[in-house]
Design a protein around this motif. Sequence first.
Motif, short mmCIF file in Angstrom:
data_model
loop_
_atom_site.label_atom_id
_atom_site.label_comp_id
_atom_site.label_asym_id
_atom_site.label_seq_id
_atom_site.Cartn_x
_atom_site.Cartn_y
_atom_site.Cartn_z
N ILE A 156 0.84 -1.21 0.00
CA ILE A 156 0.00 0.00 0.00
C ILE A 156 0.87 1.25 0.00
CG2 ILE A 156 -1.62 1.36 1.40
CD1 ILE A 156 -2.88 -1.31 2.28
N GLY A 157 1.94 1.23 0.80
CA GLY A 157 2.85 2.37 0.85
C GLY A 157 3.51 2.62 -0.48
N ILE A 158 4.01 1.56 -1.12
CA ILE A 158 4.68 1.71 -2.41
C ILE A 158 3.70 2.18 -3.47
CG2 ILE A 158 5.82 0.42 -4.28
CD1 ILE A 158 7.06 -1.35 -2.04
N LEU A 159 2.49 1.62 -3.46
CA LEU A 159 1.46 2.04 -4.42
C LEU A 159 1.10 3.51 -4.22
CD1 LEU A 159 -0.53 1.31 -6.68
CD2 LEU A 159 -2.15 0.58 -4.91
N SER A 160 0.98 3.93 -2.97
CA SER A 160 0.67 5.34 -2.68
C SER A 160 1.77 6.25 -3.20
CB SER A 160 0.49 5.53 -1.17
OG SER A 160 -0.59 4.76 -0.68
N SER A 161 3.02 5.84 -3.01
CA SER A 161 4.15 6.61 -3.52
C SER A 161 4.09 6.73 -5.04
CB SER A 161 5.48 5.96 -3.11
OG SER A 161 5.67 6.03 -1.71
N LEU A 162 3.75 5.63 -5.70
CA LEU A 162 3.70 5.63 -7.16
C LEU A 162 2.57 6.52 -7.67
CD1 LEU A 162 4.40 1.86 -7.95
CD2 LEU A 162 5.91 3.82 -8.35
N VAL A 163 1.43 6.49 -7.00
CA VAL A 163 0.29 7.34 -7.39
C VAL A 163 0.70 8.81 -7.33
CG1 VAL A 163 -2.00 8.17 -6.68
CG2 VAL A 163 -1.52 5.71 -6.77
N ILE A 164 1.37 9.19 -6.23
CA ILE A 164 1.81 10.58 -6.07
C ILE A 164 2.90 10.91 -7.08
CG2 ILE A 164 2.91 12.23 -4.50
CD1 ILE A 164 1.60 10.64 -2.18
N LEU A 165 3.84 9.99 -7.27
CA LEU A 165 4.95 10.22 -8.20
C LEU A 165 4.45 10.50 -9.62
CD1 LEU A 165 7.99 10.29 -8.79
CD2 LEU A 165 7.89 7.81 -9.12
N VAL A 166 3.51 9.69 -10.07
CA VAL A 166 2.95 9.88 -11.41
C VAL A 166 2.33 11.27 -11.53
CG1 VAL A 166 1.13 9.14 -13.00
CG2 VAL A 166 2.60 7.44 -11.89
N ASP A 167 1.64 11.71 -10.47
CA ASP A 167 0.96 13.01 -10.56
C ASP A 167 1.94 14.18 -10.47
OD1 ASP A 167 -1.98 13.94 -10.64
OD2 ASP A 167 -1.04 15.31 -9.21
N VAL A 168 3.00 14.06 -9.67
CA VAL A 168 3.95 15.18 -9.60
C VAL A 168 4.78 15.29 -10.87
CG1 VAL A 168 4.11 15.21 -7.07
CG2 VAL A 168 5.73 13.83 -8.38
N ILE A 169 4.92 14.18 -11.59
CA ILE A 169 5.58 14.25 -12.90
C ILE A 169 4.71 15.04 -13.87
CG2 ILE A 169 6.30 12.89 -14.90
CD1 ILE A 169 7.21 10.71 -12.92
N ARG A 170 3.40 14.82 -13.79
CA ARG A 170 2.46 15.53 -14.67
C ARG A 170 2.21 16.96 -14.21
NH1 ARG A 170 -2.85 12.34 -14.72
NH2 ARG A 170 -3.38 13.91 -16.28
N HIS A 171 2.27 17.17 -12.89
CA HIS A 171 1.99 18.49 -12.31
C HIS A 171 3.09 18.84 -11.31
CE1 HIS A 171 -2.07 18.19 -14.04
NE2 HIS A 171 -2.11 16.98 -13.54
N PRO A 172 4.27 19.23 -11.79
CA PRO A 172 5.40 19.51 -10.88
C PRO A 172 5.08 20.62 -9.87
CG PRO A 172 6.12 19.43 -13.17
CD PRO A 172 4.63 19.44 -13.20
N GLN A 173 5.69 20.49 -8.71
CA GLN A 173 5.52 21.47 -7.65
C GLN A 173 6.35 22.73 -7.93
OE1 GLN A 173 3.95 20.68 -4.05
NE2 GLN A 173 2.73 19.83 -5.73
N MET A 174 5.87 23.85 -7.43
CA MET A 174 6.62 25.10 -7.56
C MET A 174 7.96 25.00 -6.84
SD MET A 174 3.80 28.18 -7.37
CE MET A 174 2.79 27.50 -6.06
#
Length: 220
Positions: A14-32
């Motif tokens: 669950i932890g690894i999957l959660s990390s991957l979900v966030i990682l995919v989104d920050v690649i698409r929407h990088p943080q300031m």
Amino acid sequence: MDALEIISWVALAIGILSSLVILVDVIRHPQMMQIMNVVWPINGWFFGPFAVWAYYKWGRLKAKDNNREDRRGKPAKVFLSTSHCSAGCTLGDAVGVPIVFFTGMMIAGSTLLAHYIVEFTAAYLFGILFQLFAIYPMHPDKGMRSALKEAIKADTLSLIAFEVGMFGWMAVVHFGLFSEPPKPNEATYWFMMQIAMILGFLTSYPANWWLVNKGIKEAM
């Protein structure tokens, strides 16, 4: 495979999957703030679905392509500051564990003490580095040396507070929960570490609140 081992594998998945979900989104929407592109996925590893929820609720507000108004309150901003600190500590601890394990290191005859010293040192270095990557881009005119001093001031107390919670749980695991403590090549060990990271976050949050109140650390 006993029940605890099954729970451990599920929690890690669950932890690894959660990390991957966030990682995919920050690649698409990088943080300031670029370092947060690393912070959020790391926190997903130990906070799991809660980290995913927090990212979409608060983290996405700081994406470069966000057009929504930032209405986060102080508790949420301190949460992000604590997340930033916790990610550096978590990465340092994750680096320190295999160093002790594969070298068979002991200090004063204690493997646990070796873990404490090596992981604290690594966590401190990564914590300061993470702070440096947050502070320097905001004030590049002040120079790297000034940013490093500010990073040390901002992260030392919060890191110590994090390690108090984490190391306290490690001691409970080592001396109280098991007749033979789990080893880093077992899933149970890393499940216990996930719990340790959560407890470290909880003990670090008040320290970050105080640091923000005193103006020593900026709310993120």
